[in-house]
Design an enzyme around this catalytic site. Structure first.
Site, short mmCIF file in Angstrom:
data_model
loop_
_atom_site.label_atom_id
_atom_site.label_comp_id
_atom_site.label_asym_id
_atom_site.label_seq_id
_atom_site.Cartn_x
_atom_site.Cartn_y
_atom_site.Cartn_z
N ASP A 139 54.58 87.87 63.72
CA ASP A 139 54.51 86.49 64.18
C ASP A 139 55.93 85.95 64.17
O ASP A 139 56.50 85.68 63.11
CB ASP A 139 53.62 85.66 63.24
CG ASP A 139 53.67 84.16 63.57
OD1 ASP A 139 54.11 83.81 64.69
OD2 ASP A 139 53.27 83.35 62.72
N LYS A 174 63.22 79.42 68.65
CA LYS A 174 62.13 79.75 69.58
C LYS A 174 62.04 78.73 70.71
O LYS A 174 61.62 79.06 71.83
CB LYS A 174 60.82 79.80 68.80
CG LYS A 174 59.60 80.27 69.57
CD LYS A 174 58.45 80.44 68.61
CE LYS A 174 57.18 80.87 69.29
NZ LYS A 174 56.11 81.11 68.31
N GLU A 211 49.41 83.57 70.56
CA GLU A 211 49.22 83.19 69.17
C GLU A 211 47.78 82.75 68.83
O GLU A 211 47.22 83.22 67.84
CB GLU A 211 50.23 82.10 68.80
CG GLU A 211 51.65 82.64 68.71
CD GLU A 211 52.70 81.56 68.66
OE1 GLU A 211 52.32 80.37 68.67
OE2 GLU A 211 53.89 81.89 68.63
N ASP A 228 46.04 75.56 67.43
CA ASP A 228 47.26 76.15 66.84
C ASP A 228 48.41 75.17 67.00
O ASP A 228 49.00 75.04 68.07
CB ASP A 228 47.57 77.48 67.54
CG ASP A 228 48.84 78.12 67.01
OD1 ASP A 228 49.39 77.63 66.01
OD2 ASP A 228 49.29 79.11 67.61
#
Length: 588
Positions: A9, A68, A159, A182
């Protein structure tokens, strides 16, 4: 023994790595016994530090966090990043002189080191997670980061899909529909999955790649800055304190925001949970809009869901849980560890691919339609949104004009009818021999692999020569603020878009038909009777008038009427051409 494949992850705020051992997915801890590592990198002159070590340098040296958010982006798309960004190759981003892929590679390299230390063996392959709404360029950038870290990225997995795998591993015999909410540090996704007999199929997904806990930190600082008369633009110190206060308010009703040696002196301001919830409300409402769109796309009501699973560190916030409960009409499922569920799901998928786990099958979807621009500026969809991947689809195209020597293939992503309203993913030229209009043929095929990466193949049918292009970040120039708007815009503009498409298609046919009519009328060889000629002229005038007015349905009707009126003439032209061809052959 099956080959080891890591599940990773690669998160905005934290990252984690796992592996399947003896049929069970486990996350691997570092030397301090921690399974979760901050996604932070410090660059010295001759050394690099990652994770907790890097964070300890924050406040003294620049430390890259939330990298990210820069993956696969152009410099002009970057907003609210705590460190100064400069222009990189192809208009991309560099931070502290490094590309986002290079920074992410350091995080992945450290995760790889932890895994090899724990497993006492070298590891070369990994499954890496990305937000469901990462575009092609962002996925390709993630894959390149893995390669820079010495890993073969065997699959990119969404994800929320990974979180659903972790949630459903002990429910393989059940049939259920699950929404995965999420909400992480930098991104938000809502995916709806159906699980039955070990098959996990994504029904729909919607999200925002620039919506997460980082935005809550910025909003909290801006509120404090307004109260204290400070600049609204936060730096690393301000964001670090905002994050601390945000976390504290999940457990306490009040916390003091402390910032020593600020521009106007020491800052001390009490922040209540109620204050923070008011600050957070607009951001949480943006996540609710994504939830409603995903439900609509899946053609489901909240009553038809069996569970709503929360993952991502930001779901610890009480206001988030309350807002989710109000929308879905049920208490959210908190069985999954907010920070570990996605890494665990990636590990399960890695185990499936290595053969260490065999009872799970994952079927994901592409979140937006993919196609190419055709003559007249139209969007021609080859792969519709919510198509299960991996998949491929193709179509044959011809040259639009005589003497054309090449065809430009312009790859698009989006839901609008006109090419200009969709996102350009890249373009390339396919050369072919000159031919009459409509005679040169080029086959175009789109293929999306298990990781959601797009490959475009164009074949000149006459020569059999293929041109193959992989879509990467160099070809992507997409403003991700529009990601969440694309589907809603397609609904909002549906009638106007369809009217423009009908008019454009009718106009193209009208222009072609009028040229053909003029050529026939000019021949004057008895093919057209006076009565037919008068009617054709009248209908041609109607077509030209409708074109000038720009009205789609009247133009379409006028073109159809002219087409029908010339059918007899067209048949006689064909007969004449066949007779002439036959006489020529007999003469030879």
């Amino acid at each position: 023994m099956s080959e080891v494949i890591l599940g990773i992850d690669l998160g905005t705020t934290h990252s984690a790595v796992g592996v399947v051992e003896s049929g069970f997915p486990i996350l691997l801890a570092n030397e301090s016994g921690k399974r979760i590592m901050p996604s932070a990198v410090w660059f010295g002159e001759d050394e690099v530090e990652v994770g907790e070590k890097a964070l300890r340098r924050r406040g003294v040296d620049p430390v890259v966090t939330s990298v990210k958010r820069l993956m696969g982006r152009k410099l002009h798309e970057v907003e609210d990043f705590p460190l100064e960004c400069t222009r990189g190759e192809g208009g991309g981003v560099r931070v502290l002189g490094r590309s986002p892929e290079e920074v992410s590679a350091e995080i992945l390299r450290e995760l790889k080191r932890i895994a090899e230390w724990r497993l006492e063996t070298e590891v070369h392959k990994a499954v890496i997670t990305v937000p469901a709404y990462f575009n092609e360029g962002q996925r390709a950038a993630t894959k390149r980061a893995g390669e820079l870290a010495g890993l073969e990225v065997v699959r990119i997995i969404n994800e929320p899909t990974a979180a659903a795998l972790a949630y459903g591993l002990d429910r393989l015999d059940d049939r259920s529909r699950v929404a995965v909410y999420d909400f992480g540090g930098g991104t938000f996704d809502l995916s709806i999955l159906e699980m039955q007999d070990g098959v996990f199929q994504v029904l729909s997904t919607h999200g925002d790649t620039r919506l997460g806990g980082d935005d809550l930190d910025v909003a909290l600082w801006q509120w404090v800055a307004e109260k204290c008369g400070l600049p609204a633009e936060p730096g690393p110190r301000e964001l670090a304190e905002a994050e601390r206060v945000k976390r504290a308010l999940s457990d306490r009703s009040e916390e003091v925001f402390r910032l020593p040696f600020a521009e106007s002196g020491n800052v001390e301001l009490a922040v209540s949970r109620e204050d923070f919830e008011r600050i957070a409300a607009p951001i949480l409402e943006r996540t609710m809009a994504c939830c409603k769109r995903a439900l609509s796309d899946a053609d489901l009501t909240v009553e038809e869901l069996d569970a709503v699973v929360l993952v991502g560190g930001s779901t610890r916030i009480p206001a988030v849980r309350d807002r989710v409960e109000r929308l879905f009409g049920r208490s959210p499922d908190l069985s999954q560890h907010p920070d570990e569920a996605i890494a665990l799901g990636a590990t399960i998928q890695a185990g499936v691919m290595s053969g260490a786990m065999r009872q799970v099958v994952l079927l994901d979807v592409t979140p937006l339609s993919l196609g190419i621009e055709t003559f007249g500026g139209l969007m021609n969809v080859l792969i519709p949104r919510n198509t299960t991947i991996p998949c491929k689809a193709g179509e044959m195209f011809t040259n639009a004009v005589a003497g054309q020597r090449s065809m430009k293939i312009r790859v698009l992503q989006g839901e609008r009818e006109m090419a200009r309203d969709n996102w350009p993913l890249g373009d390339f030229e396919v050369a072919f021999e000159t031919a009459e209009k409509g005679r040169a043929r080029v086959g175009v095929q789109f293929r999306i692999d298990e990781s959601g990466l797009l490959e475009v193949l164009a074949r000149d049918v006459a020569t059999g020569v293929d041109t193959v292009v992989e879509i990467d970040s160099a070809a992507v120039d997409v403003d991700d603020d529009r990601v969440e708007q694309m589907v809603s815009e397609s609904v909002e503009h549906a009638f106007d878009d369809m009217a423009e498409r009908i008019f454009t298609e009718a106009r193209l046919k009208a222009e072609e038909l009028l040229k053909a009519v003029d050529a026939v009328m000019a021949q004057g060889d008895g093919l057209v009777t006076d009565e037919e000629a008068a009617e054709i002229r009248r209908l041609s005038a109607s077509v030209e008038e409708a074109m000038e007015k720009g009205e789609p349905n009247p133009l379409k009707a006028a073109v159809q009427a002219l087409d029908q009126a010339t059918e007899g003439v067209a048949a006689r032209l064909v007969e004449k051409a066949m007779e002439e061809s036959l006489m020529k052959k007999l003469g030879d």
